[in-house]
Scaffold this motif. Structure first.
Motif, PDB file in Angstrom:
ATOM      1  N   PRO A  40      45.925  46.711  29.688  1.00 24.50           N
ATOM      2  CA  PRO A  40      44.470  46.877  29.814  1.00 24.50           C
ATOM      3  C   PRO A  40      43.819  45.740  30.589  1.00 24.50           C
ATOM      4  CG  PRO A  40      45.040  46.193  27.581  1.00 24.50           C
ATOM      5  CD  PRO A  40      46.329  46.524  28.276  1.00 24.50           C
ATOM      6  N   TYR A  41      44.378  44.514  30.483  1.00 28.27           N
ATOM      7  CA  TYR A  41      43.797  43.374  31.193  1.00 28.27           C
ATOM      8  C   TYR A  41      43.844  43.600  32.703  1.00 28.27           C
ATOM      9  CZ  TYR A  41      43.056  38.696  33.020  1.00 28.27           C
ATOM     10  OH  TYR A  41      42.579  37.622  33.726  1.00 28.27           O
ATOM     11  N   HIS A  45      40.713  44.244  35.103  1.00 28.51           N
ATOM     12  CA  HIS A  45      40.483  43.207  36.100  1.00 28.51           C
ATOM     13  C   HIS A  45      40.241  43.810  37.484  1.00 28.51           C
ATOM     14  CE1 HIS A  45      40.276  39.339  37.745  1.00 28.51           C
ATOM     15  NE2 HIS A  45      41.554  39.015  37.816  1.00 28.51           N
ATOM     16  N   PHE A  46      41.134  44.684  37.909  1.00 25.07           N
ATOM     17  CA  PHE A  46      41.022  45.251  39.248  1.00 25.07           C
ATOM     18  C   PHE A  46      39.933  46.318  39.333  1.00 25.07           C
ATOM     19  CE2 PHE A  46      45.384  43.531  39.625  1.00 25.07           C
ATOM     20  CZ  PHE A  46      45.218  42.796  40.791  1.00 25.07           C
ATOM     21  N   MET A  47      39.782  47.120  38.271  1.00 25.62           N
ATOM     22  CA  MET A  47      38.753  48.157  38.289  1.00 25.62           C
ATOM     23  C   MET A  47      37.355  47.553  38.324  1.00 25.62           C
ATOM     24  SD  MET A  47      36.345  49.883  36.262  1.00 25.62           S
ATOM     25  CE  MET A  47      36.835  49.783  34.542  1.00 25.62           C
ATOM     26  N   THR A  48      37.102  46.589  37.434  1.00 25.26           N
ATOM     27  CA  THR A  48      35.768  45.990  37.400  1.00 25.26           C
ATOM     28  C   THR A  48      35.505  45.125  38.631  1.00 25.26           C
ATOM     29  OG1 THR A  48      36.611  44.145  36.045  1.00 25.26           O
ATOM     30  CG2 THR A  48      35.619  46.006  34.885  1.00 25.26           C
ATOM     31  N   GLY A  79      36.175  37.500  33.833  1.00 28.18           N
ATOM     32  CA  GLY A  79      35.489  37.278  32.570  1.00 28.18           C
ATOM     33  C   GLY A  79      35.421  38.537  31.727  1.00 28.18           C
ATOM     34  N   THR A  80      35.158  39.667  32.365  1.00 23.79           N
ATOM     35  CA  THR A  80      35.087  40.941  31.647  1.00 23.79           C
ATOM     36  C   THR A  80      36.424  41.294  31.010  1.00 23.79           C
ATOM     37  OG1 THR A  80      33.379  41.763  33.175  1.00 23.79           O
ATOM     38  CG2 THR A  80      34.584  43.401  31.884  1.00 23.79           C
ATOM     39  N   ALA A  81      37.503  41.156  31.780  1.00 20.72           N
ATOM     40  CA  ALA A  81      38.840  41.487  31.273  1.00 20.72           C
ATOM     41  C   ALA A  81      39.232  40.573  30.113  1.00 20.72           C
ATOM     42  CB  ALA A  81      39.866  41.389  32.400  1.00 20.72           C
ATOM     43  N   VAL A  82      38.884  39.290  30.204  1.00 16.61           N
ATOM     44  CA  VAL A  82      39.220  38.339  29.137  1.00 16.61           C
ATOM     45  C   VAL A  82      38.492  38.691  27.847  1.00 16.61           C
ATOM     46  CG1 VAL A  82      38.759  35.976  28.352  1.00 16.61           C
ATOM     47  CG2 VAL A  82      39.920  36.363  30.519  1.00 16.61           C
ATOM     48  N   ALA A 147      35.872  29.462  30.823  1.00 17.42           N
ATOM     49  CA  ALA A 147      35.649  28.362  31.759  1.00 17.42           C
ATOM     50  C   ALA A 147      36.784  28.267  32.762  1.00 17.42           C
ATOM     51  CB  ALA A 147      35.511  27.045  30.993  1.00 17.42           C
ATOM     52  N   GLY A 148      37.991  28.665  32.342  1.00 18.86           N
ATOM     53  CA  GLY A 148      39.124  28.638  33.253  1.00 18.86           C
ATOM     54  C   GLY A 148      39.256  29.890  34.087  1.00 18.86           C
ATOM     55  N   ILE A 149      39.005  31.060  33.474  1.00 24.65           N
ATOM     56  CA  ILE A 149      39.243  32.317  34.186  1.00 24.65           C
ATOM     57  C   ILE A 149      38.185  32.594  35.245  1.00 24.65           C
ATOM     58  CG2 ILE A 149      37.941  33.903  32.697  1.00 24.65           C
ATOM     59  CD1 ILE A 149      41.430  34.502  34.270  1.00 24.65           C
ATOM     60  N   LEU A 150      36.951  32.151  35.030  1.00 28.73           N
ATOM     61  CA  LEU A 150      35.907  32.428  36.018  1.00 28.73           C
ATOM     62  C   LEU A 150      36.230  31.790  37.366  1.00 28.73           C
ATOM     63  CD1 LEU A 150      32.669  32.185  33.823  1.00 28.73           C
ATOM     64  CD2 LEU A 150      33.879  34.235  34.592  1.00 28.73           C
ATOM     65  N   PRO A 151      36.530  30.474  37.417  1.00 31.60           N
ATOM     66  CA  PRO A 151      36.913  29.914  38.723  1.00 31.60           C
ATOM     67  C   PRO A 151      38.285  30.398  39.180  1.00 31.60           C
ATOM     68  CG  PRO A 151      37.077  28.231  37.015  1.00 31.60           C
ATOM     69  CD  PRO A 151      36.394  29.413  36.394  1.00 31.60           C
TER      70      PRO A 151
END
Length: 277
Positions: A40-41, A45-48, A79-82, A147-151
């Motif tokens: 699902p991640y 990730h790619f869809m959004t 961020g959405t996927a996380v 904080a890590g996944i956004l950048p």
């Protein structure tokens, strides 16, 4: 993130110690949760990413259509996927972190345990964490994760799209090209954001660490975690495990991007127009 018995060991010695005390199965602890999470991640990730990208282009046309759009859309999609899959990430980390000696002592016929508690699977982790801390417990460490996944996610998409702009037209559909661009994007993204990943994992497993059980203070936030690790363990600890993470993440990102673009070709999704900065 390492237990006390592994903290001073390198990659090779750590692998030998896991094999000695837990056998081959020890290398795959938490893998079930990882597989359950990644499907699902990756899909989210790619869809959004495509949805956010289209929304930005439709509503903020003054920004053009260059790689900066990929930076913003990649960050938002990461961020959405996380947020949607974080409890599974927490379960994966806790299952992988617990150290249980599964080798039987043939002289005494006794099986010893290194560390408690020992979770019995994804459901056990999630129910135990929810019982102890509720919904907030299931999202323990989500701050440094975001904080890590956004950048990281933003840089990953940004670098990938920038590199593709410099590829000659005749090589645009080459799988090797997509793999190479994805590998470089994953390499740079991981390097820049890895310290935040270290903080995230340490926050996720604090309840399993002896120092926490004995009354040690928890990290209040991401910045507190970064400064505390640098002060107490040295700044090198913020990059501990980076080399082995390269071995895992760089090919993973490369295959992810290549599969994503190849699937769009096979599904006959029209290619984008040339980006304009």
């Amino acid at each position: 993130t390492r237990t006390d018995g592994f903290r001073s060991l390198g990659v090779y010695q750590s692998l030998r110690k896991v094999l000695k005390h837990e056998g081959v199965i020890g290398f795959y602890k938490g893998n079930g949760a990882s597989v359950v999470r990644i499907i699902p991640y990756a899909a989210l990730h790619f869809m959004t990413y495509e949805r956010y990208r289209g929304w930005i282009l439709d509503n903020y046309s003054f920004m053009g259509s260059g790689p900066i759009i990929d930076l913003l859309a990649g960050s938002a999609s990461g961020g959405t996927a996380v947020i949607c899959t974080y409890p599974l990430d927490l379960a994966r980390t806790k299952l992988a972190y617990q150290v249980t000696d599964t080798r039987t002592n043939f002289r005494s016929g006794i099986r010893s345990l290194y560390l408690q508690p020992a979770y019995n699977g994804i459901r056990d982790v999630l129910t135990s964490v929810y019982r102890e801390g509720g919904i907030r417990g299931l999202y323990r460490g989500v701050g440094p994760t975001l904080a890590g996944i956004l950048p990281y996610a933003g840089l990953k998409f940004y670098i990938y799209e920038v590199l593709k702009l410099h590829v000659p037209e005749e090589h645009q559909k080459s799988i090797a090209m997509h793999l190479s661009c994805g590998a470089v994007a994953g390499l740079f993204g991981q390097t820049f954001t890895y310290p935040l990943d270290v903080v995230r994992r340490q926050m996720q497993v604090e309840s399993l660490q002896c120092s926490t059980i004995q009354g040690g203070t928890r990290y209040r936030n991401t910045l507190d975690g970064l400064t505390a690790i640098a002060r107490n363990q040295g700044w090198r600890q913020l990059f501990a495990g980076l080399s082995i993470n390269y071995i895992k993440m760089v090919p993973s990102v490369a295959v992810g991007f290549a599969s994503y673009d190849m699937m769009k070709v096979w599904l006959r999704i029209p290619p984008r127009q040339k980006s304009q900065t």
